[in-house]
Design a protein around this motif. Structure first.
Motif, PDB file in Angstrom:
ATOM      1  N   GLU A 408     -15.086  26.511   3.153  1.00 11.44           N
ATOM      2  CA  GLU A 408     -15.235  27.749   2.970  1.00 11.44           C
ATOM      3  C   GLU A 408     -15.728  28.577   3.782  1.00 11.44           C
ATOM      4  N   LEU A 409     -16.780  27.751   4.347  1.00  8.74           N
ATOM      5  CA  LEU A 409     -18.182  28.676   5.592  1.00  8.74           C
ATOM      6  C   LEU A 409     -18.393  27.140   6.047  1.00  8.74           C
ATOM      7  N   THR A 410     -18.607  27.274   7.579  1.00 12.29           N
ATOM      8  CA  THR A 410     -18.963  26.131   8.190  1.00 12.29           C
ATOM      9  C   THR A 410     -20.633  25.895   7.833  1.00 12.29           C
ATOM     10  N   TYR A 411     -20.555  24.492   8.253  1.00 16.02           N
ATOM     11  CA  TYR A 411     -22.415  23.657   7.847  1.00 16.02           C
ATOM     12  C   TYR A 411     -23.211  25.262   8.505  1.00 16.02           C
ATOM     13  N   GLN A 412     -23.258  25.865   9.806  1.00 13.12           N
ATOM     14  CA  GLN A 412     -24.080  26.858   9.796  1.00 13.12           C
ATOM     15  C   GLN A 412     -24.049  27.635   9.707  1.00 13.12           C
ATOM     16  N   GLU A 413     -23.102  28.361   8.648  1.00  9.46           N
ATOM     17  CA  GLU A 413     -23.016  29.190   8.776  1.00  9.46           C
ATOM     18  C   GLU A 413     -23.602  29.734   7.115  1.00  9.46           C
ATOM     19  N   ALA A 414     -23.403  27.812   6.222  1.00 11.78           N
ATOM     20  CA  ALA A 414     -23.985  28.203   5.009  1.00 11.78           C
ATOM     21  C   ALA A 414     -25.505  28.107   5.281  1.00 11.78           C
ATOM     22  N   ILE A 415     -25.909  27.667   5.614  1.00 16.32           N
ATOM     23  CA  ILE A 415     -27.542  27.349   6.540  1.00 16.32           C
ATOM     24  C   ILE A 415     -27.975  28.569   6.084  1.00 16.32           C
ATOM     25  N   ASN A 416     -27.662  29.847   7.364  1.00 15.68           N
ATOM     26  CA  ASN A 416     -27.299  30.959   7.596  1.00 15.68           C
ATOM     27  C   ASN A 416     -27.959  31.514   5.927  1.00 15.68           C
ATOM     28  N   GLN A 417     -26.495  31.208   5.367  1.00 16.66           N
ATOM     29  CA  GLN A 417     -26.865  32.387   4.150  1.00 16.66           C
ATOM     30  C   GLN A 417     -28.206  31.997   3.297  1.00 16.66           C
ATOM     31  N   TRP A 418     -27.297  30.657   3.254  1.00 15.67           N
ATOM     32  CA  TRP A 418     -29.181  30.479   2.415  1.00 15.67           C
ATOM     33  C   TRP A 418     -30.829  30.754   2.745  1.00 15.67           C
ATOM     34  N   GLN A 419     -30.851  30.586   4.450  1.00 17.08           N
ATOM     35  CA  GLN A 419     -32.270  30.723   4.532  1.00 17.08           C
ATOM     36  C   GLN A 419     -32.153  32.484   4.354  1.00 17.08           C
ATOM     37  N   GLU A 420     -31.376  32.810   3.877  1.00 14.08           N
ATOM     38  CA  GLU A 420     -31.120  34.472   4.215  1.00 14.08           C
ATOM     39  C   GLU A 420     -31.980  34.626   2.281  1.00 14.08           C
ATOM     40  N   SER A 421     -31.465  33.855   1.781  1.00 15.00           N
ATOM     41  CA  SER A 421     -32.181  34.099   0.349  1.00 15.00           C
ATOM     42  C   SER A 421     -33.138  33.328  -0.112  1.00 15.00           C
ATOM     43  N   LEU A 422     -33.734  32.090   0.531  1.00 19.61           N
ATOM     44  CA  LEU A 422     -34.566  31.863   0.606  1.00 19.61           C
ATOM     45  C   LEU A 422     -36.234  33.065   1.252  1.00 19.61           C
ATOM     46  N   ILE A 423     -35.848  33.737   2.126  1.00 16.09           N
ATOM     47  CA  ILE A 423     -36.441  34.665   2.371  1.00 16.09           C
ATOM     48  C   ILE A 423     -36.315  36.357   1.444  1.00 16.09           C
ATOM     49  N   GLN A 424     -35.210  36.266   0.749  1.00  9.08           N
ATOM     50  CA  GLN A 424     -35.174  37.048   0.267  1.00  9.08           C
ATOM     51  C   GLN A 424     -36.320  37.145  -1.877  1.00  9.08           C
ATOM     52  N   TYR A 425     -36.030  35.944  -2.026  1.00  4.44           N
ATOM     53  CA  TYR A 425     -36.623  35.020  -2.735  1.00  4.44           C
ATOM     54  C   TYR A 425     -38.710  35.430  -2.290  1.00  4.44           C
ATOM     55  N   GLY A 426     -38.722  34.565  -1.728  1.00  5.27           N
ATOM     56  CA  GLY A 426     -39.485  33.982  -0.718  1.00  5.27           C
ATOM     57  C   GLY A 426     -40.472  35.359  -1.460  1.00  5.27           C
ATOM     58  N   SER A 427     -39.818  36.765  -0.348  1.00  5.95           N
ATOM     59  CA  SER A 427     -40.658  38.132  -0.109  1.00  5.95           C
ATOM     60  C   SER A 427     -41.276  38.732  -1.840  1.00  5.95           C
TER      61      SER A 427
END
Length: 436
Positions: A408-427
């Motif tokens: 459904e996503l490339t590995y890199q695309e999936a990591i990009n989305q995961w990282q964005e979720s980590l930034i939002q959660y941490g904030s």
């Protein structure tokens, strides 16, 4: 750091306070005497703690140990949090991996063992594990093992596939994967295991997190080494060289290791004991090698797990619980039981013991595999940092990277989305988080 700590702790602060009466019995002393014997509840997934508990009960007959496998790693952490929120059912002692210690500390869930004298053990343990359990000051747990990464491989499958030696580089791993796929198996599985991802990037010299107090920079998506790893994994997925359906630690995963349809595991040194327990029919088939390197000019390593024993803040049997924790993690009898069962030490005394280094095991074809693991321990890079909310990060990783396994996503695309979720959660938890 105070603001982040307060916000992160808020969701469980009330539950933790209410759990003061939930972790144990009504024995307020909690010592374990002939007049007042006690039973301490221990949540742990590691099988060698069972014989340790039996030896402990012989030494302390007034303290009984009930060990419950509440699930491996994140499953146990979720169960602990649920018990704290429900104000009942939490254990006295819990096995906690080093990466998860900070989050429980920030939740005020772990007892400071300094009051029992644990602060005097500095120097007994290797630096990494000790630094992990003393995060933020105090001693929040005692190390019971460490997890320098290694590759465990089925030599019988390698021989059948025409692979004459364990792959030393990523390119060699790729070539081995093709040969194993040609005979109907897979070299490895589950691209959605974050611990495996971190291990490969760490060993290759990558750095995905910089954490200083409440200031965090997350660079999973853009670290140059990490990006090479995602491209490498994408190639394995695209060419059907990795099993994207199996989940590590599942019954199906153990079955695949047993029947040879899965040929390797790249994980921490503690896997030696887990493998022997989970795949008993594999005796003589398995071997241990160093982690494949990104190229021939690299000679690094990472860590996967390694764990500690902590006492929940709410335990009313903390004195008895500490006796068990100290026996398992520091007493030479307790440590030796686990090492003899295949666990990898966290203490410097065992790691320098010649009898430990030269020990052979028929399960691993009489290979001196501890030598390989100690060599790996010496290569662990000191650049890696975990997020102070690593448990959350690991829990959500599969939600994103699982889509890479399905296409459904490339590995890199999936990591990009995961990282964005980590930034939002941490904030949202009060940290100052930015992208690297």
């Amino acid at each position: 750091m105070k603001s982040a700590k307060k916000i992160l702790a808020l969701s469980l602060a009330t539950a933790t306070m209410m759990s003061l009466a939930a972790c144990g019995s009504n024995n307020s002393a909690g010592e374990g005497t002939s007049d007042n014997p006690v039973t301490i509840n221990v949540w742990a997934w590691e099988p060698t703690l069972t014989p340790v508990a039996k030896a402990f009960e012989k030494k302390y007959p007034n303290i009984k140990v009930k060990i419950t496998n509440a699930g491996t790693a994140q499953k146990e952490y979720t169960a602990i949090n649920n018990a704290l929120q429900a104000s009942k059912g939490a254990p006295d002692v819990a096995q906690i991996e080093y990466f998860a210690v900070p989050q429980f500390v920030l939740q005020n869930s772990l007892k400071d063992l300094s009051e029992f004298g644990a602060d005097k053990f500095d120097g007994y343990y290797t630096p990494g594990p000790w630094a992990s359990v003393t995060y933020g000051g105090g001693v929040h747990a005692l190390p019971i093992d460490s997890g320098p990464d290694a590759m465990f491989y089925n030599k019988e499958v390698f021989d059948k596939a025409g692979i004459t030696e364990a792959p030393k580089t990523w390119d060699e791993f790729y070539e081995a994967a093709k040969k194993i796929r040609a005979i109907g198996g897979y070299i490895t599985c589950e691209p959605t295991n974050v611990a495996v991802t971190e291990a490969w990037i760490w060993a290759a010299g990558g750095k995905a997190v910089t954490s200083q107090g409440e200031n965090i920079t997350i660079n999973y998506a853009n670290d140059p080494v990490a990006k090479k790893y995602y491209a490498f994994m994408q190639k394995l997925i695209d060419e059907d060289l990795i099993d994207t359906k199996l989940t590590m630690w599942s019954e199906e995963w153990y079955k695949a290791l047993d029947d040879g349809s899965l040929a390797t595991i790249t994980t921490g040194a503690w896997m030696a004991a887990m493998l022997k327990d989970g795949v008993p029919t594999g005796e003589g088939k398995w071997r241990v090698s160093n982690m494949p390197q990104i190229d021939a000019n690299t000679d690094g390593n990472g860590e996967d797990g390694g764990s500690s024993l902590a006492i929940l803040e709410g335990s009313d049997k903390a004195a008895a619980a500490y006796k068990f924790v100290e026996f398992a993690a520091h007493d030479r009898e307790g440590v030796k039981i686990r090492i003899d069962k295949g666990q990898f030490p966290a203490d410097t005394e065992t790691m320098a013991d010649e009898s430990f280094l030269t020990k052979t095991d028929p399960y691993f074809g009489d290979q001196k595999y501890q030598d390989v693991l100690v060599e790996g321990a010496k290569k662990v890079g000191d650049q890696w940092q975990f997020l102070p909310y690593e448990v959350n990060a690991r829990t959500t990783y599969g939600d994103y990277v699982g889509k890479a396994g399905t296409g459904e996503l490339t590995y890199q695309e999936a990591i990009n989305q995961w990282q964005e979720s980590l930034i939002q959660y941490g904030s949202g938890q009060g940290f100052k988080v930015k992208e690297g």
